[in-house]
Structure formats: C-alpha cells, structure tokens
Design a protein around this motif. Sequence first.
Motif, PDB file in Angstrom:
ATOM      1  N   ASP A  21     -40.486  10.886 -23.953  1.00 31.73           N
ATOM      2  CA  ASP A  21     -40.486  10.867 -25.420  1.00 31.73           C
ATOM      3  C   ASP A  21     -40.092  12.222 -25.992  1.00 31.73           C
ATOM      4  OD1 ASP A  21     -41.393   8.215 -25.296  1.00 31.73           O
ATOM      5  OD2 ASP A  21     -43.489   8.850 -25.294  1.00 31.73           O
ATOM      6  N   LEU A  22     -40.632  13.290 -25.422  1.00 36.06           N
ATOM      7  CA  LEU A  22     -40.321  14.626 -25.911  1.00 36.06           C
ATOM      8  C   LEU A  22     -38.842  14.951 -25.700  1.00 36.06           C
ATOM      9  CD1 LEU A  22     -41.208  17.290 -27.145  1.00 36.06           C
ATOM     10  CD2 LEU A  22     -41.889  18.047 -24.864  1.00 36.06           C
ATOM     11  N   ALA A  23     -38.332  14.650 -24.525  1.00 43.55           N
ATOM     12  CA  ALA A  23     -36.918  14.920 -24.229  1.00 43.55           C
ATOM     13  C   ALA A  23     -36.018  14.197 -25.232  1.00 43.55           C
ATOM     14  CB  ALA A  23     -36.587  14.497 -22.799  1.00 43.55           C
ATOM     15  N   ALA A  24     -36.332  12.941 -25.516  1.00 42.24           N
ATOM     16  CA  ALA A  24     -35.522  12.165 -26.460  1.00 42.24           C
ATOM     17  C   ALA A  24     -35.577  12.776 -27.859  1.00 42.24           C
ATOM     18  CB  ALA A  24     -36.002  10.713 -26.495  1.00 42.24           C
ATOM     19  N   GLN A  25     -36.752  13.221 -28.269  1.00 39.10           N
ATOM     20  CA  GLN A  25     -36.904  13.764 -29.624  1.00 39.10           C
ATOM     21  C   GLN A  25     -36.225  15.111 -29.807  1.00 39.10           C
ATOM     22  OE1 GLN A  25     -40.711  13.465 -31.636  1.00 39.10           O
ATOM     23  NE2 GLN A  25     -41.367  11.924 -30.149  1.00 39.10           N
ATOM     24  N   ILE A  26     -36.131  15.913 -28.744  1.00 37.99           N
ATOM     25  CA  ILE A  26     -35.498  17.223 -28.904  1.00 37.99           C
ATOM     26  C   ILE A  26     -34.048  17.240 -28.434  1.00 37.99           C
ATOM     27  CG2 ILE A  26     -37.693  18.454 -28.804  1.00 37.99           C
ATOM     28  CD1 ILE A  26     -36.952  19.332 -25.967  1.00 37.99           C
ATOM     29  N   GLY A  27     -33.595  16.137 -27.853  1.00 42.02           N
ATOM     30  CA  GLY A  27     -32.194  16.016 -27.500  1.00 42.02           C
ATOM     31  C   GLY A  27     -31.776  16.666 -26.195  1.00 42.02           C
ATOM     32  N   ILE A  28     -32.670  16.665 -25.198  1.00 44.86           N
ATOM     33  CA  ILE A  28     -32.290  17.144 -23.868  1.00 44.86           C
ATOM     34  C   ILE A  28     -32.659  16.071 -22.849  1.00 44.86           C
ATOM     35  CG2 ILE A  28     -32.583  19.583 -24.483  1.00 44.86           C
ATOM     36  CD1 ILE A  28     -35.165  19.613 -22.834  1.00 44.86           C
ATOM     37  N   THR A  29     -32.164  16.213 -21.638  1.00 45.58           N
ATOM     38  CA  THR A  29     -32.471  15.224 -20.606  1.00 45.58           C
ATOM     39  C   THR A  29     -33.883  15.452 -20.070  1.00 45.58           C
ATOM     40  OG1 THR A  29     -31.643  16.579 -18.785  1.00 45.58           O
ATOM     41  CG2 THR A  29     -30.040  15.145 -19.907  1.00 45.58           C
ATOM     42  N   GLU A  30     -34.440  14.390 -19.482  1.00 48.01           N
ATOM     43  CA  GLU A  30     -35.763  14.528 -18.865  1.00 48.01           C
ATOM     44  C   GLU A  30     -35.721  15.539 -17.728  1.00 48.01           C
ATOM     45  OE1 GLU A  30     -38.240  10.951 -18.121  1.00 48.01           O
ATOM     46  OE2 GLU A  30     -36.502   9.893 -18.935  1.00 48.01           O
ATOM     47  N   GLN A  31     -34.599  15.587 -17.010  1.00 49.06           N
ATOM     48  CA  GLN A  31     -34.461  16.532 -15.907  1.00 49.06           C
ATOM     49  C   GLN A  31     -34.501  17.972 -16.415  1.00 49.06           C
ATOM     50  OE1 GLN A  31     -30.882  16.117 -13.622  1.00 49.06           O
ATOM     51  NE2 GLN A  31     -31.590  17.506 -12.033  1.00 49.06           N
ATOM     52  N   ASN A  32     -33.792  18.250 -17.508  1.00 47.30           N
ATOM     53  CA  ASN A  32     -33.825  19.603 -18.065  1.00 47.30           C
ATOM     54  C   ASN A  32     -35.204  19.950 -18.600  1.00 47.30           C
ATOM     55  OD1 ASN A  32     -31.219  20.273 -17.423  1.00 47.30           O
ATOM     56  ND2 ASN A  32     -30.373  19.700 -19.397  1.00 47.30           N
ATOM     57  N   LEU A  33     -35.890  18.978 -19.195  1.00 49.61           N
ATOM     58  CA  LEU A  33     -37.252  19.212 -19.669  1.00 49.61           C
ATOM     59  C   LEU A  33     -38.164  19.539 -18.484  1.00 49.61           C
ATOM     60  CD1 LEU A  33     -39.234  19.251 -22.057  1.00 49.61           C
ATOM     61  CD2 LEU A  33     -39.673  16.840 -21.578  1.00 49.61           C
ATOM     62  N   SER A  34     -38.000  18.820 -17.393  1.00 46.00           N
ATOM     63  CA  SER A  34     -38.798  19.066 -16.195  1.00 46.00           C
ATOM     64  C   SER A  34     -38.558  20.469 -15.649  1.00 46.00           C
ATOM     65  CB  SER A  34     -38.461  18.020 -15.127  1.00 46.00           C
ATOM     66  OG  SER A  34     -39.209  18.254 -13.960  1.00 46.00           O
ATOM     67  N   LEU A  35     -37.295  20.898 -15.627  1.00 51.01           N
ATOM     68  CA  LEU A  35     -36.978  22.259 -15.171  1.00 51.01           C
ATOM     69  C   LEU A  35     -37.616  23.293 -16.085  1.00 51.01           C
ATOM     70  CD1 LEU A  35     -33.211  21.828 -14.217  1.00 51.01           C
ATOM     71  CD2 LEU A  35     -35.117  22.251 -12.646  1.00 51.01           C
ATOM     72  N   LEU A  36     -37.585  23.024 -17.376  1.00 52.22           N
ATOM     73  CA  LEU A  36     -38.193  23.940 -18.345  1.00 52.22           C
ATOM     74  C   LEU A  36     -39.704  24.015 -18.141  1.00 52.22           C
ATOM     75  CD1 LEU A  36     -37.807  25.786 -20.768  1.00 52.22           C
ATOM     76  CD2 LEU A  36     -37.922  23.787 -22.236  1.00 52.22           C
ATOM     77  N   LYS A  37     -40.338  22.863 -17.973  1.00 52.97           N
ATOM     78  CA  LYS A  37     -41.794  22.825 -17.766  1.00 52.97           C
ATOM     79  C   LYS A  37     -42.204  23.606 -16.522  1.00 52.97           C
ATOM     80  CE  LYS A  37     -43.311  18.698 -17.527  1.00 52.97           C
ATOM     81  NZ  LYS A  37     -43.802  17.324 -17.558  1.00 52.97           N
ATOM     82  N   SER A  38     -41.390  23.523 -15.475  1.00 53.30           N
ATOM     83  CA  SER A  38     -41.743  24.185 -14.221  1.00 53.30           C
ATOM     84  C   SER A  38     -41.402  25.671 -14.229  1.00 53.30           C
ATOM     85  CB  SER A  38     -41.025  23.502 -13.052  1.00 53.30           C
ATOM     86  OG  SER A  38     -39.633  23.720 -13.148  1.00 53.30           O
TER      87      SER A  38
END
Length: 72
Positions: A21-38
């Motif tokens: 949901d967060l990735a969709a709302q900010i306009g990035i892929t889930e994979q990029n969000l995961s890399l950012l989180k880690s």
Amino acid sequence: MTEIVVRLDVMMALRKMRGRDLAAQIGITEQNLSLLKSGKVKGVRFETLARLCAVLDCQPGDLLEAVSPESD
C-alpha cells in the motif's frame, strides 16, 4: 563513523501500513521500498522522502536516525 539507520519499518508498523500500500501511494515499486527499509540504498531522493512523510504523517527524522558507534 556515524551511520544512518532507516526506521521506516517502525513508522509503517505504527501506522499499520503494508509495504504494498505504501509503495503504491508514493509511486515506487515494492522492491525499492524493501531496499529502502533495509537500508541497502546509497541515497534517497528528497521527493521520495517527502512523499513518505506525507503518507505516513511524519517528519524525516522519524524515518532516518544518525547513530554514532559506541566508543570503547
């Protein structure tokens, strides 16, 4: 050397927000969000940081923390 620790997962848990949901709302892929989180990224665009803060209703300091190593 001071290191920057990403606390995005903590803020997502506090807001009860899923990565998809967060990735969709900010306009990035889930994979990029995961890399950012880690913390496995070398940088983050201010635009992305601003979108994260808007969606999660927080400040950049809630997502990023400068941590100094313990002196022996």
